[in-house]
Motif scaffolding. Structure first.
Motif, PDB file in Angstrom:
ATOM      1  N   SER A  93       0.857  -1.184   0.000  1.00  0.00           N
ATOM      2  CA  SER A  93       0.000   0.000   0.000  1.00  0.00           C
ATOM      3  C   SER A  93       0.891   1.232   0.000  1.00  0.00           C
ATOM      4  O   SER A  93       1.911   1.274   0.691  1.00  0.00           O
ATOM      5  N   ALA A  94       0.503   2.214  -0.804  1.00  0.00           N
ATOM      6  CA  ALA A  94       1.273   3.450  -0.934  1.00  0.00           C
ATOM      7  C   ALA A  94       0.429   4.600  -0.394  1.00  0.00           C
ATOM      8  O   ALA A  94      -0.745   4.747  -0.741  1.00  0.00           O
ATOM      9  N   ILE A  95       1.061   5.401   0.462  1.00  0.00           N
ATOM     10  CA  ILE A  95       0.390   6.549   1.063  1.00  0.00           C
ATOM     11  C   ILE A  95       1.201   7.791   0.740  1.00  0.00           C
ATOM     12  O   ILE A  95       2.414   7.822   0.948  1.00  0.00           O
ATOM     13  N   SER A  96       0.516   8.815   0.249  1.00  0.00           N
ATOM     14  CA  SER A  96       1.183  10.065  -0.098  1.00  0.00           C
ATOM     15  C   SER A  96       1.176  10.994   1.117  1.00  0.00           C
ATOM     16  O   SER A  96       0.146  11.212   1.743  1.00  0.00           O
ATOM     17  N   HIS A  97       2.350  11.522   1.442  1.00  0.00           N
ATOM     18  CA  HIS A  97       2.496  12.481   2.529  1.00  0.00           C
ATOM     19  C   HIS A  97       2.812  13.848   1.926  1.00  0.00           C
ATOM     20  O   HIS A  97       3.006  13.987   0.725  1.00  0.00           O
ATOM     21  N   THR A  98       2.901  14.837   2.761  1.00  0.00           N
ATOM     22  CA  THR A  98       3.258  16.170   2.291  1.00  0.00           C
ATOM     23  C   THR A  98       4.700  16.188   1.828  1.00  0.00           C
ATOM     24  O   THR A  98       5.472  15.281   2.118  1.00  0.00           O
ATOM     25  N   GLU A  99       5.067  17.205   1.130  1.00  0.00           N
ATOM     26  CA  GLU A  99       6.429  17.410   0.631  1.00  0.00           C
ATOM     27  C   GLU A  99       6.852  16.360  -0.397  1.00  0.00           C
ATOM     28  O   GLU A  99       8.027  16.054  -0.530  1.00  0.00           O
ATOM     29  N   GLY A 100       5.906  15.763  -1.092  1.00  0.00           N
ATOM     30  CA  GLY A 100       6.240  14.825  -2.167  1.00  0.00           C
ATOM     31  C   GLY A 100       6.857  13.524  -1.709  1.00  0.00           C
ATOM     32  O   GLY A 100       7.661  12.939  -2.411  1.00  0.00           O
ATOM     33  N   VAL A 101       6.474  13.045  -0.539  1.00  0.00           N
ATOM     34  CA  VAL A 101       6.995  11.783  -0.022  1.00  0.00           C
ATOM     35  C   VAL A 101       5.905  10.725  -0.118  1.00  0.00           C
ATOM     36  O   VAL A 101       4.759  10.959   0.269  1.00  0.00           O
TER      37      VAL A 101
END
Length: 168
Positions: free
Chosen positions: A44-52
């Motif tokens: 599973s892929a989770i997008s965080h702030t700052e392009g991480v």
């Protein structure tokens, strides 16, 4: 298994990845691996702030191998925990202050990172049992089934001339 930074940021949520990868070419040169199943990635892929993007989950594969000591066939089940962070990098000279892997471009392929994790977990010296005694170097008898009676005492070659000193 392509991940797109912009698509992940716009979705704002989580993306599940379920895919099988053929990793047989990665272990082609290993004569002790007789059969291998595809590497099943459940991530599973989770997008965080700052392009991480944080990717985590498990990788599973089945291997049929030969014991490195006694050459008996054995079965190995690999269940690998996968957790990596990927960060989009505009230029490659950027300092890496955290543990995130810097990738260039709008998208990247996750398969090489899964394959690398798989290779790191394949046993280098597979053993059918921790106490496997192996084969007799003289006659080839499986020492796990019992002693063969061969004299396998190793004598230091520098002292080999003294071996029969007291027999005279």
């Amino acid at each position: 298994m392509q991940l797109h930074f912009r698509k992940m940021a716009s979705s704002g949520g989580q993306i599940s990845l379920h895919e099988s990868l053929d990793v047989s070419a990665l272990v082609n040169n290993r004569k002790d691996i007789t059969a291998i199943s595809p590497l099943v990635a459940d991530l599973s892929a989770i997008s965080h702030t700052e392009g991480v993007i944080d990717v985590q989950g498990s990788l599973k594969a089945e291997l049929d191998m030969l014991c490195s000591r006694c050459l008996k066939p054995m079965h190995e089940h690999l269940n690998i925990e996968f957790q990596e962070q990927f960060k989009q990098s505009a230029n490659s000279d950027e300092d890496q202050e955290d543990d995130a892997i810097l990738v260039e471009g709008e998208s990247f392929d996750l398969a090489p990172y899964c394959e690398e994790s798989f290779l790191m977990h394949v046993p280098f010296v597979p053993l059918c049992d921790e106490d496997c005694k192996g084969l007799c170097p003289t006659c080839g008898h499986d020492l796990n089934e019992g002693d063969c009676g061969c004299d396998n005492q190793v004598i230091d070659p520098r002292l080999a001339g003294l071996k029969d000193f007291f027999n005279k």
